[in-house]
Design a protein around this motif. Sequence first.
Motif, PDB file in Angstrom:
ATOM      1  N   SER A  77       0.739  -1.220  -0.085  1.00  0.00           N
ATOM      2  CA  SER A  77      -0.119  -0.313   0.048  1.00  0.00           C
ATOM      3  C   SER A  77       0.741   1.238   0.072  1.00  0.00           C
ATOM      4  N   VAL A  78       0.091   1.955  -0.165  1.00  0.00           N
ATOM      5  CA  VAL A  78       0.965   3.445  -0.415  1.00  0.00           C
ATOM      6  C   VAL A  78       0.122   4.245   0.297  1.00  0.00           C
ATOM      7  N   LEU A  79       1.047   4.968   1.874  1.00  0.00           N
ATOM      8  CA  LEU A  79      -0.178   6.046   2.645  1.00  0.00           C
ATOM      9  C   LEU A  79       0.464   6.926   1.430  1.00  0.00           C
ATOM     10  N   GLU A  80      -1.388   8.535   2.347  1.00  0.00           N
ATOM     11  CA  GLU A  80      -0.528   9.286   1.500  1.00  0.00           C
ATOM     12  C   GLU A  80      -0.846  10.744   2.339  1.00  0.00           C
ATOM     13  N   GLU A  81      -0.581  10.150   3.745  1.00  0.00           N
ATOM     14  CA  GLU A  81       0.124  11.308   4.508  1.00  0.00           C
ATOM     15  C   GLU A  81       0.887  12.083   4.401  1.00  0.00           C
ATOM     16  N   MET A  82       0.997  13.673   4.806  1.00  0.00           N
ATOM     17  CA  MET A  82       2.671  13.940   4.812  1.00  0.00           C
ATOM     18  C   MET A  82       3.689  12.989   4.404  1.00  0.00           C
ATOM     19  N   ASN A  83       3.751  12.157   5.695  1.00  0.00           N
ATOM     20  CA  ASN A  83       5.577  12.200   6.195  1.00  0.00           C
ATOM     21  C   ASN A  83       5.720  10.054   5.925  1.00  0.00           C
ATOM     22  N   GLY A  84       3.988   9.164   5.320  1.00  0.00           N
ATOM     23  CA  GLY A  84       3.701   8.424   5.503  1.00  0.00           C
ATOM     24  C   GLY A  84       3.789   7.301   6.034  1.00  0.00           C
ATOM     25  N   ASP A  85       3.825   8.057   7.448  1.00  0.00           N
ATOM     26  CA  ASP A  85       3.711   7.405   8.483  1.00  0.00           C
ATOM     27  C   ASP A  85       2.732   7.034   9.520  1.00  0.00           C
ATOM     28  N   ASP A  86       2.166   6.319   9.163  1.00  0.00           N
ATOM     29  CA  ASP A  86       0.797   5.609  10.687  1.00  0.00           C
ATOM     30  C   ASP A  86       0.677   4.615  11.096  1.00  0.00           C
ATOM     31  N   ASP A  87       1.249   4.475  12.583  1.00  0.00           N
ATOM     32  CA  ASP A  87       1.220   2.628  13.233  1.00  0.00           C
ATOM     33  C   ASP A  87      -0.278   2.700  13.534  1.00  0.00           C
ATOM     34  N   GLY A  88      -1.227   3.335  12.996  1.00  0.00           N
ATOM     35  CA  GLY A  88      -2.630   2.776  12.881  1.00  0.00           C
ATOM     36  C   GLY A  88      -2.774   1.947  11.929  1.00  0.00           C
ATOM     37  N   TRP A  89      -2.716   2.390  11.067  1.00  0.00           N
ATOM     38  CA  TRP A  89      -2.510   1.444   9.679  1.00  0.00           C
ATOM     39  C   TRP A  89      -1.683   0.170   9.949  1.00  0.00           C
ATOM     40  N   PHE A  90      -0.180   0.353  10.386  1.00  0.00           N
ATOM     41  CA  PHE A  90       0.382  -0.925  10.193  1.00  0.00           C
ATOM     42  C   PHE A  90      -0.759  -1.463  11.312  1.00  0.00           C
ATOM     43  N   GLU A  91      -0.861  -1.244  12.594  1.00  0.00           N
ATOM     44  CA  GLU A  91      -1.587  -2.078  13.056  1.00  0.00           C
ATOM     45  C   GLU A  91      -2.967  -2.707  12.306  1.00  0.00           C
ATOM     46  N   ASP A  92      -3.856  -2.348  11.483  1.00  0.00           N
ATOM     47  CA  ASP A  92      -4.403  -2.493  11.024  1.00  0.00           C
ATOM     48  C   ASP A  92      -4.229  -3.864   9.626  1.00  0.00           C
ATOM     49  N   VAL A  93      -2.790  -3.494   9.058  1.00  0.00           N
ATOM     50  CA  VAL A  93      -2.545  -4.550   8.045  1.00  0.00           C
ATOM     51  C   VAL A  93      -2.251  -5.897   8.528  1.00  0.00           C
ATOM     52  N   VAL A  94      -1.090  -5.466   9.642  1.00  0.00           N
ATOM     53  CA  VAL A  94      -0.597  -6.863  10.218  1.00  0.00           C
ATOM     54  C   VAL A  94      -2.393  -7.696  10.967  1.00  0.00           C
ATOM     55  N   ARG A  95      -2.954  -7.360  11.414  1.00  0.00           N
ATOM     56  CA  ARG A  95      -3.632  -7.705  12.246  1.00  0.00           C
ATOM     57  C   ARG A  95      -5.135  -8.283  10.385  1.00  0.00           C
ATOM     58  N   MET A  96      -5.020  -8.149   9.421  1.00  0.00           N
ATOM     59  CA  MET A  96      -6.174  -8.422   8.358  1.00  0.00           C
ATOM     60  C   MET A  96      -4.576  -9.743   7.989  1.00  0.00           C
ATOM     61  N   ALA A  97      -3.845 -10.007   7.729  1.00  0.00           N
ATOM     62  CA  ALA A  97      -2.849 -10.737   7.741  1.00  0.00           C
ATOM     63  C   ALA A  97      -2.580 -11.468   8.570  1.00  0.00           C
ATOM     64  N   GLU A  98      -3.034 -11.939   9.992  1.00  0.00           N
ATOM     65  CA  GLU A  98      -2.941 -12.534  10.877  1.00  0.00           C
ATOM     66  C   GLU A  98      -4.332 -13.659  11.096  1.00  0.00           C
ATOM     67  N   THR A  99      -5.775 -12.523  10.339  1.00  0.00           N
ATOM     68  CA  THR A  99      -7.067 -13.302  10.782  1.00  0.00           C
ATOM     69  C   THR A  99      -6.332 -14.147   9.473  1.00  0.00           C
ATOM     70  N   VAL A 100      -5.635 -13.261   7.916  1.00  0.00           N
ATOM     71  CA  VAL A 100      -5.723 -14.603   7.203  1.00  0.00           C
ATOM     72  C   VAL A 100      -4.697 -16.226   7.420  1.00  0.00           C
ATOM     73  N   LEU A 101      -3.821 -15.572   8.058  1.00  0.00           N
ATOM     74  CA  LEU A 101      -3.085 -16.785   8.808  1.00  0.00           C
ATOM     75  C   LEU A 101      -3.595 -17.638   9.689  1.00  0.00           C
ATOM     76  N   ALA A 102      -4.568 -17.355   9.766  1.00  0.00           N
ATOM     77  CA  ALA A 102      -5.330 -18.629  11.090  1.00  0.00           C
ATOM     78  C   ALA A 102      -6.936 -18.766  10.291  1.00  0.00           C
ATOM     79  N   HIS A 103      -6.644 -18.357   8.898  1.00  0.00           N
ATOM     80  CA  HIS A 103      -7.811 -18.775   7.965  1.00  0.00           C
ATOM     81  C   HIS A 103      -7.597 -20.135   7.440  1.00  0.00           C
ATOM     82  N   VAL A 104      -6.099 -19.501   6.944  1.00  0.00           N
ATOM     83  CA  VAL A 104      -4.669 -20.614   6.651  1.00  0.00           C
ATOM     84  C   VAL A 104      -4.397 -21.822   6.922  1.00  0.00           C
ATOM     85  N   THR A 105      -4.176 -21.265   8.242  1.00  0.00           N
ATOM     86  CA  THR A 105      -3.420 -22.800   9.394  1.00  0.00           C
ATOM     87  C   THR A 105      -4.571 -23.323   9.596  1.00  0.00           C
ATOM     88  N   GLY A 106      -5.763 -22.546   9.451  1.00  0.00           N
ATOM     89  CA  GLY A 106      -6.961 -23.428  10.630  1.00  0.00           C
ATOM     90  C   GLY A 106      -7.802 -24.578   9.996  1.00  0.00           C
TER      91      GLY A 106
END
Length: 396
Positions: free
Chosen positions: A367-396
């Motif tokens: 993804s490409v964040l468009e905030e001025m500094n491109g650094d949004d910790d909340g976005w990183f949390e969302d992305v990691v949580r989403m991928a963990e959900t996918v991993l749980a689905h794949v491995t479950g």
Amino acid sequence: MGQSGTRANCVTIENADLAVGSGGKETWILAENRRHGFHNLSEMCRNGWMIRAPRMLDLARSIDRRISDLPSVRRLTGSPYFSGMAVVRGQELLFEDYARDFGPDRRHSIQSITKTTVSLMIGWLVEEGRIDLSKTVAEYLPGIGSGYAGATVQDVLDMNVVNTFVEDYSDSYRKSGDPSAIQGYNRLEIAMGWRLPPEGEAPFGLRDFVSGITSDDVRNPGTETLYKSSNTEVLAWIAEAVTGESLYPLLVGIVEAAGIEGALYMSTDINGAPVVSGGGALTARDLARYGLLFARGGVGVSGSKVGSRTFIDAARSGQGTDCSAPIDWLRYSNQLFTNGEWIGHLGFCGQLLMVHPESETAIVYFSVLEEMNGDDDGWFEDVVRMAETVLAHVTG
């Protein structure tokens, strides 16, 4: 015809992409230009390499439509920031999706995910007995400055070093009357070849920059991750010092071991040193192929060894430093993020590689964040949580 050797009366201007504008950032990485830049990194940087593999890891399409039905996947692939996503298990392509202005054959800047190449290199050299993680950086690089001289290699790997380098993506140029006095990320970008130096200052390389970082005491008084891209460049220099050659053959070996289909683009400094702290670009499928190297313990598609399973497993064992909120359930160890189950890395503006060794699953999100500094910790949390959900689905 003019006389040979005479000086042409030419008018020149700064390269528009690399020039620093009023926002204190180079033009190509300004918010309004960043998406184009991340999709075309090889056109933006001053110097770089392209490396391809002779044989590619074959991926069979075995699409799991339930992944696209997961609410977090629908939300993040529907974001205007989204570029691409791929999920691979073994040699099965379970899911992929792309934005309208991107696609499966397009390379994307992977930013700090590039740091994981150094995890492979150092792990392999440790297993070969050529690097001792308890030794100080100065024992391998006698000319290094005080910012790293007394730090152990293990502490550099774990982002556990106190020095004057600041991982600040904002406008550091406006924070001092003397830009050259700031040992920050914007100065590192000059060494990377990502931006032009201030008028009147000569270009400089990565090794010059990290040698100038200073510290009164490199020891971390706490347990929190002190994230510094300069650490990775120091580790790369150590790998070069102990092998006695450039990092090019090591990167070629990694590309061939991963069996990527397209090319790895790697930006370099003016002296040809690769920007392993963030200069890589790959397609989503190829980044997944690369991630599977970690699932295989550093063993390549044809049996070559470019990493160490012991070193990779050590990252998941609880060693390292504690990440801060909002990703404070993660640790940083051996140039990898981990929750003790998966390993991987985050990248500036919203990149993610997540690898689960036991199920041989790799999840990639661009993804490409468009905030001025491109650094949004909340976005990183969302992305990691989403991928963990996918991993749980794949491995479950």
